[in-house]
Scaffold this motif. Structure first.
Motif, mmCIF file in Angstrom:
data_model
loop_
_atom_site.group_PDB
_atom_site.id
_atom_site.type_symbol
_atom_site.label_atom_id
_atom_site.label_comp_id
_atom_site.label_asym_id
_atom_site.label_seq_id
_atom_site.Cartn_x
_atom_site.Cartn_y
_atom_site.Cartn_z
ATOM 1 N N ARG A 162 97.628 1.402 42.678
ATOM 2 C CA ARG A 162 96.270 1.824 43.015
ATOM 3 C C ARG A 162 95.552 2.198 41.715
ATOM 4 N N PRO A 163 94.268 1.870 41.588
ATOM 5 C CA PRO A 163 93.530 2.291 40.392
ATOM 6 C C PRO A 163 93.456 3.808 40.307
ATOM 7 N N VAL A 164 93.624 4.349 39.110
ATOM 8 C CA VAL A 164 93.559 5.789 38.929
ATOM 9 C C VAL A 164 93.021 6.090 37.535
ATOM 10 N N ALA A 165 92.228 7.153 37.421
ATOM 11 C CA ALA A 165 91.718 7.632 36.135
ATOM 12 C C ALA A 165 92.433 8.932 35.793
ATOM 13 N N PHE A 166 92.282 9.387 34.556
ATOM 14 C CA PHE A 166 93.032 10.543 34.081
ATOM 15 C C PHE A 166 92.112 11.600 33.475
ATOM 16 N N ILE A 167 92.527 12.848 33.613
ATOM 17 C CA ILE A 167 91.936 13.918 32.812
ATOM 18 C C ILE A 167 92.684 13.888 31.491
ATOM 19 N N ALA A 168 91.988 13.545 30.411
ATOM 20 C CA ALA A 168 92.636 13.275 29.124
ATOM 21 C C ALA A 168 92.177 14.269 28.063
ATOM 22 N N LYS A 169 92.988 14.389 27.036
ATOM 23 C CA LYS A 169 92.640 15.337 25.972
ATOM 24 C C LYS A 169 91.464 14.826 25.148
ATOM 25 N N GLU A 170 90.671 15.748 24.663
ATOM 26 C CA GLU A 170 89.435 15.465 23.945
ATOM 27 C C GLU A 170 89.643 14.568 22.729
ATOM 28 N N GLU A 171 90.793 14.709 22.063
ATOM 29 C CA GLU A 171 91.045 13.974 20.819
ATOM 30 C C GLU A 171 91.004 12.462 21.012
ATOM 31 N N VAL A 182 88.104 11.429 32.241
ATOM 32 C CA VAL A 182 87.280 12.565 31.830
ATOM 33 C C VAL A 182 88.001 13.262 30.689
ATOM 34 N N PHE A 183 87.303 13.497 29.599
ATOM 35 C CA PHE A 183 87.910 14.131 28.426
ATOM 36 C C PHE A 183 87.751 15.648 28.512
ATOM 37 N N ASP A 197 86.569 8.134 43.175
ATOM 38 C CA ASP A 197 87.662 7.863 42.236
ATOM 39 C C ASP A 197 88.923 8.636 42.612
ATOM 40 N N SER A 198 90.073 8.055 42.333
ATOM 41 C CA SER A 198 91.330 8.802 42.344
ATOM 42 C C SER A 198 91.583 9.266 40.916
ATOM 43 N N MET A 199 92.011 10.521 40.756
ATOM 44 C CA MET A 199 92.201 11.097 39.431
ATOM 45 C C MET A 199 93.618 11.636 39.293
ATOM 46 N N CYS A 200 94.132 11.574 38.067
ATOM 47 C CA CYS A 200 95.439 12.152 37.757
ATOM 48 C C CYS A 200 95.258 13.266 36.736
#
Length: 251
Positions: free
Chosen positions: A96-105, A122-123, A147-150
């Motif tokens: 399934r498509p998924v987006a991530f909460i990722a670190k700013e760097e 999302v950073f 959206d699905s988010m991780c």
């Protein structure tokens, strides 16, 4: 180990750059069909690329509980975090498509940052409370949009024991009403971080647990949610993984 690492990294760069046209196409889909549609298109193409790249590592992802992965509707995936390779393993196995909460760097990495934006990531600057809150609000908005988010609620990578799950991470689900899909990642650190980022052939076990519905949760249930989900995720970790040595890598 040397040749496996070089081949994997070269293919990663080549395929990410070679597939960059998908980013532009996702923008067109986003304009015509809405934000979630564009994000999901880019995430699906990204998963195809990472699946091909992962095959060069010689490693295997074993999945348990695949029947728990929702086939319809969006969700918030909450997992422990052992390695940079976790994102590969998730996208390879989830289906399934998924987006991530990722670190700013990661915003500073050319091409990759545009790919991540296209996917819907999302950073988050975890060192700045105000900026972290803004990122969380943006994540909630995207989940509400479809959206699905991780998110990795430990806030950093660790080979065990797990760090205490941060309660704010769960607002992605409780504020949007999306169900939570708990995931246990076991053994990914042995593939990469334990070898100073040289890639070794390993088996990674992913255990997807039954979803937890958040709609209609009381405040008390919401407050207990972080420890409840952490217990669920920890239940599928081997003892030596659960009681390993923490390593703070700033993620």
């Amino acid at each position: 180990m040397f040749f496996r690492t070089i081949i994997t990294y070269v293919n990663l760069v080549a395929r990410v750059v070679g597939g960059y046209h998908y980013v532009g196409k996702s923008d067109k889909i986003r304009a015509e069909q809405g934000e979630a549609a564009g994000d999901m298109y880019a995430a699906a193409r990204g998963a195809e690329i990472l699946t091909k790249v992962f095959s060069y590592t010689g490693s295997e992802v074993i999945v348990e509980g695949a029947e728990n992965i929702p086939q319809e509707g969006n969700f918030v995936l909450i997992a422990n975090h052992q390695s940079m390779i976790d994102i590969f393993a998730i996208m390879v196995s989830l289906g399934r498509p998924v987006a991530f909460i990722a670190k700013e760097e990661l915003k500073k990495v050319p091409i990759l940052n545009n790919w991540m934006r296209a996917v819907g990531c999302v950073f988050m600057n975890r060192s700045d409370l105000k900026e972290s809150l803004k990122a969380l609000i943006e994540g909630i908005r995207k989940v509400k949009a479809g959206d699905s988010m991780c998110i990795f609620p430990e806030g950093t990578r660790t080979d065990g024991p797990m760090l205490e799950f941060k309660g704010g991470s769960f607002k992605l689900a409780t504020k949007s009403g999306a169900p939570i899909l708990p995931l246990t990642i076991d053994g990914s650190h042995r593939m990469l971080e334990d070898n100073h980022f040289w890639i070794t052939k390993e088996t990674i076990k992913l255990t997807y647990h039954p979803v937890i519905q958040t709609k209609g949760m009381s405040k008390e249930e919401q407050n207990e949610l972080p420890s409840r989900v952490q217990d669920i995720i920890g239940s599928a970790l081997k003892e030596e993984e659960r009681y390993g040595k923490n390593k703070d890598t700033g993620r």
